[in-house]
Design a protein around this motif. Structure first.
Motif, PDB file in Angstrom:
ATOM      1  N   ASN A  68       0.799  -1.231   0.000  1.00 57.78           N
ATOM      2  CA  ASN A  68       0.000   0.000   0.000  1.00 57.78           C
ATOM      3  C   ASN A  68       0.831   1.280   0.000  1.00 57.78           C
ATOM      4  O   ASN A  68       0.284   2.368   0.160  1.00 57.78           O
ATOM      5  CB  ASN A  68      -0.980  -0.023   1.176  1.00 57.78           C
ATOM      6  CG  ASN A  68      -2.080  -1.030   0.935  1.00 57.78           C
ATOM      7  OD1 ASN A  68      -3.004  -0.769   0.181  1.00 57.78           O
ATOM      8  ND2 ASN A  68      -1.968  -2.202   1.536  1.00 57.78           N
ATOM      9  N   LEU A  69       2.136   1.148  -0.176  1.00 55.58           N
ATOM     10  CA  LEU A  69       2.994   2.333  -0.298  1.00 55.58           C
ATOM     11  C   LEU A  69       2.953   2.844  -1.730  1.00 55.58           C
ATOM     12  O   LEU A  69       2.678   2.077  -2.658  1.00 55.58           O
ATOM     13  CB  LEU A  69       4.448   1.972   0.055  1.00 55.58           C
ATOM     14  CG  LEU A  69       4.780   1.720   1.512  1.00 55.58           C
ATOM     15  CD1 LEU A  69       6.213   1.224   1.638  1.00 55.58           C
ATOM     16  CD2 LEU A  69       4.589   2.967   2.343  1.00 55.58           C
ATOM     17  N   LYS A  70       3.242   4.124  -1.919  1.00 48.43           N
ATOM     18  CA  LYS A  70       3.360   4.655  -3.270  1.00 48.43           C
ATOM     19  C   LYS A  70       4.526   3.943  -3.946  1.00 48.43           C
ATOM     20  O   LYS A  70       5.468   3.506  -3.285  1.00 48.43           O
ATOM     21  CB  LYS A  70       3.605   6.161  -3.230  1.00 48.43           C
ATOM     22  CG  LYS A  70       2.391   6.937  -2.774  1.00 48.43           C
ATOM     23  CD  LYS A  70       2.661   8.419  -2.807  1.00 48.43           C
ATOM     24  CE  LYS A  70       1.433   9.160  -2.313  1.00 48.43           C
ATOM     25  NZ  LYS A  70       1.732  10.506  -1.884  1.00 48.43           N
ATOM     26  N   SER A  71       4.483   3.872  -5.249  1.00 54.27           N
ATOM     27  CA  SER A  71       5.468   3.077  -5.991  1.00 54.27           C
ATOM     28  C   SER A  71       6.920   3.494  -5.756  1.00 54.27           C
ATOM     29  O   SER A  71       7.821   2.670  -5.824  1.00 54.27           O
ATOM     30  CB  SER A  71       5.157   3.108  -7.480  1.00 54.27           C
ATOM     31  OG  SER A  71       5.170   4.437  -7.944  1.00 54.27           O
ATOM     32  N   ASP A  72       7.164   4.772  -5.487  1.00 55.87           N
ATOM     33  CA  ASP A  72       8.545   5.213  -5.286  1.00 55.87           C
ATOM     34  C   ASP A  72       9.005   5.109  -3.831  1.00 55.87           C
ATOM     35  O   ASP A  72      10.089   5.555  -3.488  1.00 55.87           O
ATOM     36  CB  ASP A  72       8.729   6.644  -5.807  1.00 55.87           C
ATOM     37  CG  ASP A  72       7.803   7.638  -5.122  1.00 55.87           C
ATOM     38  OD1 ASP A  72       6.741   7.215  -4.618  1.00 55.87           O
ATOM     39  OD2 ASP A  72       8.140   8.837  -5.090  1.00 55.87           O
ATOM     40  N   TRP A  73       8.173   4.489  -2.970  1.00 60.33           N
ATOM     41  CA  TRP A  73       8.514   4.361  -1.553  1.00 60.33           C
ATOM     42  C   TRP A  73       8.943   2.938  -1.218  1.00 60.33           C
ATOM     43  O   TRP A  73       8.423   1.976  -1.760  1.00 60.33           O
ATOM     44  CB  TRP A  73       7.302   4.722  -0.685  1.00 60.33           C
ATOM     45  CG  TRP A  73       7.244   6.160  -0.346  1.00 60.33           C
ATOM     46  CD1 TRP A  73       6.997   7.197  -1.187  1.00 60.33           C
ATOM     47  CD2 TRP A  73       7.423   6.740   0.951  1.00 60.33           C
ATOM     48  NE1 TRP A  73       7.013   8.374  -0.501  1.00 60.33           N
ATOM     49  CE2 TRP A  73       7.269   8.131   0.812  1.00 60.33           C
ATOM     50  CE3 TRP A  73       7.695   6.217   2.210  1.00 60.33           C
ATOM     51  CZ2 TRP A  73       7.380   9.002   1.879  1.00 60.33           C
ATOM     52  CZ3 TRP A  73       7.795   7.091   3.267  1.00 60.33           C
ATOM     53  CH2 TRP A  73       7.650   8.469   3.101  1.00 60.33           C
ATOM     54  N   GLU A  76      11.793   0.839   4.195  1.00 62.09           N
ATOM     55  CA  GLU A  76      12.916   1.381   4.977  1.00 62.09           C
ATOM     56  C   GLU A  76      12.813   2.899   5.129  1.00 62.09           C
ATOM     57  O   GLU A  76      13.426   3.489   6.004  1.00 62.09           O
ATOM     58  CB  GLU A  76      14.261   1.042   4.319  1.00 62.09           C
ATOM     59  CG  GLU A  76      14.599  -0.424   4.263  1.00 62.09           C
ATOM     60  CD  GLU A  76      13.880  -1.178   3.135  1.00 62.09           C
ATOM     61  OE1 GLU A  76      13.560  -0.582   2.086  1.00 62.09           O
ATOM     62  OE2 GLU A  76      13.621  -2.377   3.342  1.00 62.09           O
ATOM     63  N   ARG A  77      12.049   3.521   4.260  1.00 66.09           N
ATOM     64  CA  ARG A  77      11.918   4.980   4.264  1.00 66.09           C
ATOM     65  C   ARG A  77      10.921   5.477   5.320  1.00 66.09           C
ATOM     66  O   ARG A  77      10.919   6.652   5.678  1.00 66.09           O
ATOM     67  CB  ARG A  77      11.468   5.413   2.863  1.00 66.09           C
ATOM     68  CG  ARG A  77      11.634   6.858   2.596  1.00 66.09           C
ATOM     69  CD  ARG A  77      11.381   7.153   1.130  1.00 66.09           C
ATOM     70  NE  ARG A  77      11.001   8.562   1.010  1.00 66.09           N
ATOM     71  CZ  ARG A  77      10.461   9.098  -0.033  1.00 66.09           C
ATOM     72  NH1 ARG A  77      10.202   8.375  -1.094  1.00 66.09           N
ATOM     73  NH2 ARG A  77      10.140  10.373  -0.047  1.00 66.09           N
ATOM     74  N   ILE A  78      10.076   4.569   5.806  1.00 67.89           N
ATOM     75  CA  ILE A  78       9.053   4.945   6.790  1.00 67.89           C
ATOM     76  C   ILE A  78       9.729   5.158   8.146  1.00 67.89           C
ATOM     77  O   ILE A  78      10.579   4.357   8.548  1.00 67.89           O
ATOM     78  CB  ILE A  78       7.996   3.824   6.926  1.00 67.89           C
ATOM     79  CG1 ILE A  78       7.328   3.555   5.577  1.00 67.89           C
ATOM     80  CG2 ILE A  78       6.954   4.188   7.973  1.00 67.89           C
ATOM     81  CD1 ILE A  78       6.406   2.357   5.595  1.00 67.89           C
ATOM     82  N   SER A  79       9.332   6.215   8.835  1.00 67.33           N
ATOM     83  CA  SER A  79       9.915   6.450  10.165  1.00 67.33           C
ATOM     84  C   SER A  79       9.546   5.295  11.089  1.00 67.33           C
ATOM     85  O   SER A  79       8.502   4.656  10.928  1.00 67.33           O
ATOM     86  CB  SER A  79       9.406   7.772  10.751  1.00 67.33           C
ATOM     87  OG  SER A  79       8.110   7.613  11.294  1.00 67.33           O
TER      88      SER A  79
END
Length: 133
Positions: A68-73, A76-79
């Protein structure tokens, strides 16, 4: 201790485990409960269930988040704070049959209190798309 406070305690423990990356989860749970003076049996039961349940279903929960993340996410990028909130909320929605409106509302409140300015919208968006699945 009401359900909101219990959920907040569970979130704090999940967050600390997210940072520590320890294997002795049962020991960490007991240590957390003891050091925070939690004596409410319902609170202890809920915290143990949530943390162990998330650990047991970690792969499926992370899969739901990633899907359910945007395609460019990337995950590991989530806080770590947002990740801990999402793990708890997804566990409650998918495995505990708590009404999703209650879970999302509580998750957004945690995001407002502990996250960054964008956290509440991010958490709300991810959980809303998971519920729509």
């Amino acid at each position: 201790m009401n359900r909101t406070k219990i959920r907040e305690q569970a979130f704090k423990l999940i967050y600390s485990l997210e940072i520590q990356k320890r294997d002795d989860i049962e020991e960490q749970i007991d240590l957390y409960i003891e050091s925070n003076g939690i004596v409410d049996k319902n609170a202890i039961e809920y915290i143990k269930d949530a943390v162990l349940g998330i650990e047991k279903n970690k792969e499926k929960i992370l899969e739901k988040i990633e899907k359910n993340l945007k395609s460019d996410w990337k995950i590991e990028r989530i806080s770590k704070i947002d990740l801990a909130i999402l793990k708890l909320a997804i566990y409650e929605i998918k495995y505990k049959e708590i009404p999703f409106k209650v879970v999302i509302n509580e998750a957004v409140e945690l995001a407002k209190k502990y996250g960054e300015d964008t956290s509440k919208n991010f958490v709300n968006g991810i959980l809303a798309s998971i519920v729509k699945e």
